[in-house]
Design a protein around this motif. Structure first.
Motif, mmCIF file in Angstrom:
data_model
loop_
_atom_site.group_PDB
_atom_site.id
_atom_site.type_symbol
_atom_site.label_atom_id
_atom_site.label_comp_id
_atom_site.label_asym_id
_atom_site.label_seq_id
_atom_site.Cartn_x
_atom_site.Cartn_y
_atom_site.Cartn_z
ATOM 1 N N GLY A 100 -16.672 13.392 23.239
ATOM 2 C CA GLY A 100 -17.111 13.717 21.897
ATOM 3 C C GLY A 100 -18.563 14.148 21.923
ATOM 4 O O GLY A 100 -19.273 13.925 22.911
ATOM 5 N N GLY A 101 -18.966 14.784 20.859
ATOM 6 C CA GLY A 101 -20.345 15.238 20.766
ATOM 7 C C GLY A 101 -20.524 16.151 19.585
ATOM 8 O O GLY A 101 -19.817 16.037 18.589
ATOM 9 N N ARG A 102 -21.433 17.116 19.725
ATOM 10 C CA ARG A 102 -21.743 18.007 18.613
ATOM 11 C C ARG A 102 -22.045 19.406 19.129
ATOM 12 O O ARG A 102 -22.720 19.575 20.141
ATOM 13 C CB ARG A 102 -22.943 17.470 17.849
ATOM 14 N N LEU A 103 -21.538 20.400 18.395
ATOM 15 C CA LEU A 103 -21.869 21.797 18.632
ATOM 16 C C LEU A 103 -22.804 22.241 17.513
ATOM 17 O O LEU A 103 -22.656 21.816 16.364
ATOM 18 C CB LEU A 103 -20.612 22.673 18.604
ATOM 19 N N ALA A 104 -23.756 23.106 17.851
ATOM 20 C CA ALA A 104 -24.677 23.648 16.854
ATOM 21 C C ALA A 104 -25.121 25.024 17.325
ATOM 22 O O ALA A 104 -25.690 25.147 18.410
ATOM 23 C CB ALA A 104 -25.883 22.743 16.666
ATOM 24 N N GLY A 105 -24.835 26.045 16.528
ATOM 25 C CA GLY A 105 -25.230 27.399 16.907
ATOM 26 C C GLY A 105 -24.547 27.841 18.187
ATOM 27 O O GLY A 105 -23.339 27.967 18.234
ATOM 28 N N MET A 106 -25.330 28.039 19.225
ATOM 29 C CA MET A 106 -24.799 28.534 20.503
ATOM 30 C C MET A 106 -24.773 27.459 21.585
ATOM 31 O O MET A 106 -24.541 27.764 22.753
ATOM 32 C CB MET A 106 -25.654 29.705 20.996
ATOM 33 N N ALA A 107 -25.017 26.187 21.243
ATOM 34 C CA ALA A 107 -25.082 25.129 22.248
ATOM 35 C C ALA A 107 -24.440 23.851 21.720
ATOM 36 O O ALA A 107 -24.161 23.712 20.534
ATOM 37 C CB ALA A 107 -26.531 24.856 22.634
ATOM 38 N N GLY A 108 -24.201 22.924 22.631
ATOM 39 C CA GLY A 108 -23.646 21.633 22.260
ATOM 40 C C GLY A 108 -23.875 20.632 23.368
ATOM 41 O O GLY A 108 -24.234 20.996 24.490
ATOM 42 N N ALA A 109 -23.657 19.356 23.044
ATOM 43 C CA ALA A 109 -23.824 18.295 24.032
ATOM 44 C C ALA A 109 -23.068 17.065 23.571
ATOM 45 O O ALA A 109 -22.754 16.917 22.391
ATOM 46 C CB ALA A 109 -25.308 17.960 24.216
ATOM 47 N N GLY A 110 -22.768 16.189 24.534
ATOM 48 C CA GLY A 110 -22.074 14.956 24.206
ATOM 49 C C GLY A 110 -21.805 14.134 25.440
ATOM 50 O O GLY A 110 -22.458 14.312 26.473
ATOM 51 N N SER A 111 -20.830 13.243 25.323
ATOM 52 C CA SER A 111 -20.483 12.358 26.429
ATOM 53 C C SER A 111 -18.974 12.382 26.655
ATOM 54 O O SER A 111 -18.211 12.808 25.795
ATOM 55 C CB SER A 111 -20.954 10.938 26.140
ATOM 56 N N TRP A 112 -18.556 11.917 27.817
ATOM 57 C CA TRP A 112 -17.142 11.856 28.177
ATOM 58 C C TRP A 112 -16.891 10.606 29.012
ATOM 59 O O TRP A 112 -17.817 10.014 29.565
ATOM 60 C CB TRP A 112 -16.703 13.110 28.944
ATOM 61 N N HIS A 113 -15.608 10.199 29.098
ATOM 62 C CA HIS A 113 -15.204 9.101 29.955
ATOM 63 C C HIS A 113 -13.726 9.264 30.286
ATOM 64 O O HIS A 113 -12.987 9.900 29.544
ATOM 65 C CB HIS A 113 -15.468 7.744 29.291
ATOM 66 N N GLY A 114 -13.326 8.732 31.426
ATOM 67 C CA GLY A 114 -11.933 8.828 31.785
ATOM 68 C C GLY A 114 -11.638 8.390 33.207
ATOM 69 O O GLY A 114 -12.469 7.762 33.859
ATOM 70 N N ILE A 115 -10.436 8.738 33.658
ATOM 71 C CA ILE A 115 -9.985 8.444 35.016
ATOM 72 C C ILE A 115 -9.748 9.776 35.708
ATOM 73 O O ILE A 115 -8.944 10.595 35.260
ATOM 74 C CB ILE A 115 -8.672 7.648 35.011
ATOM 75 N N VAL A 116 -10.450 9.989 36.804
ATOM 76 C CA VAL A 116 -10.352 11.235 37.550
ATOM 77 C C VAL A 116 -9.987 10.899 38.990
ATOM 78 O O VAL A 116 -10.742 10.208 39.667
ATOM 79 C CB VAL A 116 -11.677 12.018 37.489
ATOM 80 N N SER A 117 -8.818 11.366 39.417
ATOM 81 C CA SER A 117 -8.313 11.085 40.766
ATOM 82 C C SER A 117 -8.408 9.606 41.107
ATOM 83 O O SER A 117 -8.806 9.221 42.201
ATOM 84 C CB SER A 117 -9.065 11.920 41.800
#
Length: 130
Positions: A100-117
């Motif tokens: 989740g996070g936020r987009l604004a104009g031409m950019a965005g940022a946020g965080s993620w979590h999960g299980i990868v391999s």
């Protein structure tokens, strides 16, 4: 990207994470017509801050009518609301992730979590609209 997707599913099962994702999903539900200002292809770069997952890889996502879709592989589902709040779930094979996070104009940022391999990971993401 398979590491990214898998790590999100495992954390999703946790009650605290589930509550956070429910809040993110709720904020992403307003009319898609209001979120069309975010339509386009977004190049998202992922950084791992916790866990033994790859870092620094970039993946394209498409935003269309407030929906987040895959622009190059894997299953992607998500929404962007009119204020730019975004909630996304990604799965590729056995790997799963949420962010989740936020987009604004031409950019965005946020965080993620999960299980990868098989590894539980989390981190941040940054996006630019192409």
């Amino acid at each position: 990207m398979s590491h990214f997707s898998q790590s999100l599913l495992t954390d999703f099962a946790r009650p605290r994470r589930l509550a956070l994702l429910a809040v993110l999903a709720t904020t992403a539900l307003p009319s898609t017509a209001d979120a069309r200002g975010y339509d386009g292809v977004w190049n998202v770069t992922f950084a791992t801050t916790r866990g033994n997952c790859s870092s620094g890889y970039s993946v394209p996502f498409t935003v269309a009518g407030g929906r987040v879709l895959s622009a190059g592989g894997g299953r992607v589902s998500g929404k962007v609301n009119r204020g730019g709040s975004v909630a996304v779930r990604v799965s590729i094979g056995a790997s799963h992730a949420s962010g989740g996070g936020r987009l604004a104009g031409m950019a965005g940022a946020g965080s993620w979590h999960g299980i990868v391999s098989g590894d539980r990971c989390s981190g941040t993401w940054q996006a630019t609209r192409t």
